[in-house]
Design a protein around this motif. Structure first.
Motif, PDB file in Angstrom:
ATOM      1  N   LYS A 456       7.839 -37.787  -5.177  1.00 39.93           N
ATOM      2  CA  LYS A 456       7.541 -38.656  -6.312  1.00 39.93           C
ATOM      3  C   LYS A 456       8.459 -39.877  -6.369  1.00 39.93           C
ATOM      4  CE  LYS A 456       5.671 -34.909  -9.139  1.00 39.93           C
ATOM      5  NZ  LYS A 456       5.743 -34.180 -10.434  1.00 39.93           N
ATOM      6  N   CYS A 457       9.257 -40.081  -5.304  1.00 39.63           N
ATOM      7  CA  CYS A 457      10.109 -41.279  -5.215  1.00 39.63           C
ATOM      8  C   CYS A 457      10.991 -41.456  -6.441  1.00 39.63           C
ATOM      9  CB  CYS A 457       9.253 -42.530  -5.007  1.00 39.63           C
ATOM     10  SG  CYS A 457       8.265 -42.522  -3.501  1.00 39.63           S
ATOM     11  N   GLU A 458      11.564 -40.349  -6.933  1.00 42.11           N
ATOM     12  CA  GLU A 458      12.321 -40.428  -8.180  1.00 42.11           C
ATOM     13  C   GLU A 458      13.709 -41.015  -8.021  1.00 42.11           C
ATOM     14  OE1 GLU A 458      12.620 -36.033  -6.820  1.00 42.11           O
ATOM     15  OE2 GLU A 458      11.194 -37.688  -6.768  1.00 42.11           O
ATOM     16  N   ASN A 459      14.190 -41.159  -6.774  1.00 41.08           N
ATOM     17  CA  ASN A 459      15.483 -41.789  -6.549  1.00 41.08           C
ATOM     18  C   ASN A 459      15.472 -42.471  -5.189  1.00 41.08           C
ATOM     19  OD1 ASN A 459      16.143 -39.775  -4.535  1.00 41.08           O
ATOM     20  ND2 ASN A 459      16.629 -38.379  -6.233  1.00 41.08           N
ATOM     21  N   ILE A 460      16.578 -43.127  -4.852  1.00 38.51           N
ATOM     22  CA  ILE A 460      16.635 -43.897  -3.607  1.00 38.51           C
ATOM     23  C   ILE A 460      16.501 -42.995  -2.392  1.00 38.51           C
ATOM     24  CG2 ILE A 460      18.179 -45.294  -2.176  1.00 38.51           C
ATOM     25  CD1 ILE A 460      19.167 -46.666  -4.648  1.00 38.51           C
ATOM     26  N   THR A 461      17.079 -41.792  -2.452  1.00 42.17           N
ATOM     27  CA  THR A 461      16.981 -40.860  -1.329  1.00 42.17           C
ATOM     28  C   THR A 461      15.531 -40.501  -1.027  1.00 42.17           C
ATOM     29  OG1 THR A 461      19.151 -39.936  -1.867  1.00 42.17           O
ATOM     30  CG2 THR A 461      17.714 -38.614  -0.451  1.00 42.17           C
ATOM     31  N   LYS A 462      14.778 -40.184  -2.077  1.00 39.75           N
ATOM     32  CA  LYS A 462      13.362 -39.840  -1.903  1.00 39.75           C
ATOM     33  C   LYS A 462      12.556 -41.057  -1.439  1.00 39.75           C
ATOM     34  CE  LYS A 462      13.267 -35.488  -3.186  1.00 39.75           C
ATOM     35  NZ  LYS A 462      12.771 -34.413  -2.287  1.00 39.75           N
ATOM     36  N   LYS A 463      12.943 -42.236  -1.929  1.00 40.41           N
ATOM     37  CA  LYS A 463      12.236 -43.455  -1.526  1.00 40.41           C
ATOM     38  C   LYS A 463      12.444 -43.723  -0.038  1.00 40.41           C
ATOM     39  CE  LYS A 463      11.905 -48.374  -2.723  1.00 40.41           C
ATOM     40  NZ  LYS A 463      12.425 -49.448  -3.617  1.00 40.41           N
ATOM     41  N   GLU A 464      13.679 -43.572   0.452  1.00 37.90           N
ATOM     42  CA  GLU A 464      13.958 -43.767   1.863  1.00 37.90           C
ATOM     43  C   GLU A 464      13.267 -42.702   2.714  1.00 37.90           C
ATOM     44  OE1 GLU A 464      18.181 -43.789   2.135  1.00 37.90           O
ATOM     45  OE2 GLU A 464      18.377 -45.877   1.439  1.00 37.90           O
ATOM     46  N   GLU A 465      13.195 -41.488   2.194  1.00 41.17           N
ATOM     47  CA  GLU A 465      12.508 -40.414   2.904  1.00 41.17           C
ATOM     48  C   GLU A 465      11.028 -40.734   3.067  1.00 41.17           C
ATOM     49  OE1 GLU A 465      11.229 -35.862   1.852  1.00 41.17           O
ATOM     50  OE2 GLU A 465      13.294 -36.455   1.393  1.00 41.17           O
ATOM     51  N   CYS A 466      10.450 -41.294   2.019  1.00 45.21           N
ATOM     52  CA  CYS A 466       9.037 -41.680   2.072  1.00 45.21           C
ATOM     53  C   CYS A 466       8.807 -42.760   3.127  1.00 45.21           C
ATOM     54  CB  CYS A 466       8.591 -42.175   0.700  1.00 45.21           C
ATOM     55  SG  CYS A 466       6.916 -42.857   0.643  1.00 45.21           S
ATOM     56  N   ILE A 467       9.684 -43.764   3.156  1.00 46.22           N
ATOM     57  CA  ILE A 467       9.542 -44.865   4.105  1.00 46.22           C
ATOM     58  C   ILE A 467       9.729 -44.369   5.538  1.00 46.22           C
ATOM     59  CG2 ILE A 467      10.545 -47.066   4.847  1.00 46.22           C
ATOM     60  CD1 ILE A 467      11.251 -47.591   1.921  1.00 46.22           C
ATOM     61  N   GLN A 468      10.704 -43.485   5.747  1.00 49.40           N
ATOM     62  CA  GLN A 468      10.958 -42.948   7.081  1.00 49.40           C
ATOM     63  C   GLN A 468       9.775 -42.135   7.605  1.00 49.40           C
ATOM     64  OE1 GLN A 468      14.622 -40.778   6.702  1.00 49.40           O
ATOM     65  NE2 GLN A 468      15.883 -42.632   6.549  1.00 49.40           N
ATOM     66  N   ASN A 469       9.024 -41.533   6.678  1.00 49.76           N
ATOM     67  CA  ASN A 469       7.862 -40.740   7.062  1.00 49.76           C
ATOM     68  C   ASN A 469       6.580 -41.566   7.156  1.00 49.76           C
ATOM     69  OD1 ASN A 469       9.344 -38.355   7.246  1.00 49.76           O
ATOM     70  ND2 ASN A 469       9.033 -37.873   5.077  1.00 49.76           N
ATOM     71  N   GLY A 470       6.739 -42.891   7.062  1.00 51.77           N
ATOM     72  CA  GLY A 470       5.598 -43.772   7.240  1.00 51.77           C
ATOM     73  C   GLY A 470       4.819 -44.069   5.977  1.00 51.77           C
ATOM     74  N   GLY A 471       5.383 -43.781   4.824  1.00 45.72           N
ATOM     75  CA  GLY A 471       4.686 -44.027   3.569  1.00 45.72           C
ATOM     76  C   GLY A 471       5.308 -45.147   2.764  1.00 45.72           C
ATOM     77  N   THR A 472       4.752 -45.406   1.625  1.00 39.68           N
ATOM     78  CA  THR A 472       5.290 -46.393   0.684  1.00 39.68           C
ATOM     79  C   THR A 472       5.280 -45.798  -0.720  1.00 39.68           C
ATOM     80  OG1 THR A 472       3.087 -47.354   0.356  1.00 39.68           O
ATOM     81  CG2 THR A 472       4.507 -48.381   2.033  1.00 39.68           C
ATOM     82  N   CYS A 473       6.274 -46.160  -1.504  1.00 37.72           N
ATOM     83  CA  CYS A 473       6.368 -45.659  -2.874  1.00 37.72           C
ATOM     84  C   CYS A 473       5.561 -46.558  -3.808  1.00 37.72           C
ATOM     85  CB  CYS A 473       7.826 -45.600  -3.334  1.00 37.72           C
ATOM     86  SG  CYS A 473       8.754 -44.221  -2.636  1.00 37.72           S
ATOM     87  N   GLU A 474       4.598 -45.988  -4.454  1.00 38.78           N
ATOM     88  CA  GLU A 474       3.754 -46.727  -5.388  1.00 38.78           C
ATOM     89  C   GLU A 474       4.077 -46.288  -6.818  1.00 38.78           C
ATOM     90  OE1 GLU A 474       1.513 -49.090  -4.978  1.00 38.78           O
ATOM     91  OE2 GLU A 474       1.703 -49.193  -2.790  1.00 38.78           O
ATOM     92  N   THR A 475       4.428 -47.263  -7.651  1.00 35.77           N
ATOM     93  CA  THR A 475       4.701 -46.985  -9.062  1.00 35.77           C
ATOM     94  C   THR A 475       3.458 -47.321  -9.869  1.00 35.77           C
ATOM     95  OG1 THR A 475       7.049 -47.488  -8.818  1.00 35.77           O
ATOM     96  CG2 THR A 475       6.135 -47.521 -11.051  1.00 35.77           C
ATOM     97  N   HIS A 476       2.898 -46.324 -10.494  1.00 22.13           N
ATOM     98  CA  HIS A 476       1.700 -46.533 -11.294  1.00 22.13           C
ATOM     99  C   HIS A 476       2.050 -46.897 -12.736  1.00 22.13           C
ATOM    100  CE1 HIS A 476      -0.738 -44.944  -7.998  1.00 22.13           C
ATOM    101  NE2 HIS A 476       0.174 -43.984  -7.878  1.00 22.13           N
TER     102      HIS A 476
END
Length: 523
Positions: A456-476
């Protein structure tokens, strides 16, 4: 935070008999003979601003190290000693050494402890802040900085009380200016200057010809320097400044060393109807600004604005911050200083909406802020910050002037500490809630990466994890914007109610704020 004063900083205090009070005779402020005392107060309040600035810098560092807003809310408890100091203020008032001095009894040991505490922190702070391979230890950091601010709050009690007797009665009103200017200088040194000189990129880009791997100063080194500064300066104050208790009827200082009597005095102050009404106003007046004051800066950091560049935005406004309290003081010296307080509220609420809009456009106007911020964006940021500071200082100086006007010096620092702790508490509890509910009110998740449903990209660590896995963090839906809307509505509703209450408390006579004197029987 504040002291006894009347209009233009001077008066002859009337004796209260049978619940009646006489009018206060105004006299002009004359600092002749008090120049060094004002300089000393300015210096002591500057020292007080150092722990406060460091406590504000740490959340900026933590925001880049994978912490959540709930953890930021947990760390926000470090500022609560200034809202809880009322619990031990009577002890500071009642227990003292006659030989050392009523206020120096607490001031000297407290500042020594702050110095030693900073020296200890300098050896371990890097470990507790975490690194690329470890998360920050929020629990230990919260306990340590809470303890540091506990000592700073105790120093504040002592300095506030000393200001009443250090200055001539007619000059006591200058203590609030020393407070605001001194704390601003101390805060600037330990927040803006520290973040700039600690930043590797800033130092390499602007201050060095040969790039290096770290800033000119480090957080451990900064603690080490100020630790010794506190110890040396406290030694000089202890040796060179003598505390003299006044024995003139103007100051009305009662030397009561009984602790029970001190707490009874506090209870009696709280029982005053005027204080109860004022406390209700102070505890609720900052709800409307809580999202802007506590979340906006962190959101800008989250959007990619380097923390040191945010700190540098304040530099062009330093002269304004120093002169502004003095300028505003001219308009708060009259019988109704809270008129300025009321006038600033609508503008500060409007700024909250403007700040939310600034956060929203930041990724579009400054997409590469880490390397270069467009001039148009910098100008917009400075203008927003300037508007915010004018509103904040207008409200702060006016409320300090009102405290100086109504405070009863016969009970020393207890009365003033009560007013200031309630004021601080009125800002702390909304700040805690504002930080805590950002994450629950925000809806975002990782799109296009592995395990994107769980992330859920709740912090910078999760956001970087998402990017490293080929995704993007979308804030609705960002909880900060929801909070801003709620706070603005609540602030406008409060203004309709608070306007009547403030006008009422300003209309009260001096007798409504004073504790009844016990008349001695004549023999």
């Amino acid at each position: 935070m504040e002291r006894k004063s009347r209009k233009n900083g001077g008066s002859t205090v009337s004796l209260l008999e049978n619940g009646q009070s006489n009018r206060i005779e105004d006299s002009r402020s004359d600092i002749k003979g008090d120049e060094w005392n004002i300089m000393l107060l300015l210096f002591l309040y500057t020292l007080q601003g150092i722990p406060l600035g460091l406590s504000s810098a740490i959340p900026m560092i933590l925001q880049n190290r994978g912490v959540t807003y709930k953890q930021q809310a947990e760390f926000s408890f470090v500022t609560w000693p200034f809202s809880l100091k009322l619990l031990w203020a009577p002890l500071v008032d009642a227990i003292f050494s006659t030989r050392m001095g009523r206020r120096k009894t607490w001031l000297i040991p407290t500042q020594y402890l702050i110095g030693f505490f900073m020296l200890i922190l300098s050896s371990h702070i890097s470990q507790w802040l975490g690194s690329e391979h470890s998360l920050p230890n929020i629990e230990i950091l919260t306990v340590l900085f809470f303890s540091l601010n506990f000592l700073a709050a105790t120093q504040d009690i002592a300095v506030d009380g000393w200001a009443l007797t250090m200055l001539k009665k007619r000059n006591v009103g200058h203590a609030s200016t020393c407070n605001s200017v001194g704390q601003s200088v101390g805060f600037f040194l330990s927040y803006v200057v520290f973040m700039a000189l600690e930043s590797t990129s800033f130092c390499n880009n602007y201050l060095r010809s040969i790039p290096q791997d770290e800033g000119i100063i480090t957080l451990p080194g900064f603690f080490y320097f100020w630790g010794w500064f506190f110890i040396i300066s406290t030694t000089l104050i202890g040796l060179l400044k003598r505390e003299v208790e006044p024995h003139d009827p103007e100051h009305e200082i009662v030397h009561d060393r009984d602790i029970k009597s001190a707490y009874i005095c506090l209870k009696n102050i709280l029982k005053l109807p005027s204080i109860q009404t004022l406390a209700l106003v102070l505890l609720t007046c900052k709800i409307g600004f809580s999202a802007t004051d506590n979340v906006m800066t962190l959101k800008l950091v989250e959007s990619g604005i380097p923390k040191e560049k945010l700190g540098l935005v304040a530099i062009p406004l330093i002269p304004v911050q120093i002169v502004l309290p003095v300028f505003i003081a001219k308009y708060t010296a009259g019988p109704k200083p809270l008129d300025i307080f009321l006038m600033a509220i609508p503008y500060r609420l409007f700024f909250g909406v403007l700040a939310a809009a600034l956060v929203w456009v930041t990724p579009k106007l400054a997409p590469d802020a880490a390397t270069l911020m467009p001039a148009s964006y910098v100008i917009l940021l400075v203008v927003c910050y300037a508007l915010h500071q004018v509103c904040v200082y207008s409200m702060y100086v006016s409320i300090m002037a009102f405290f100086a006007k109504i405070s009863d010096s016969s009970v020393g620092g207890t009365y003033m500490t009560l007013l200031n702790t309630v004021t601080n508490l009125g800002g702390n509890w909304p700040a805690l809630l504002a930080l805590y509910f950002v994450d629950p009110l925000t809806w975002k998740h990782c799109l296009g990466g592995e395990n994107d449903i769980e992330n859920k990209c709740e912090n910078i660590t999760k956001k970087e994890e998402c990017i490293q896995n080929g995704g993007t963090c979308e804030t609705h839906l960002d909880g900060y914007y929801i909070e801003t809307a709620i706070c603005t509505i609540v602030g406008l509703l409060w203004l309709l109610w608070g306007m009547k209450k403030i006008r009422y408390i300003q209309s009260l006579g001096e007798g409504s704020w004073k504790l009844p004197r016990i008349k001695k029987n004549k023999r």
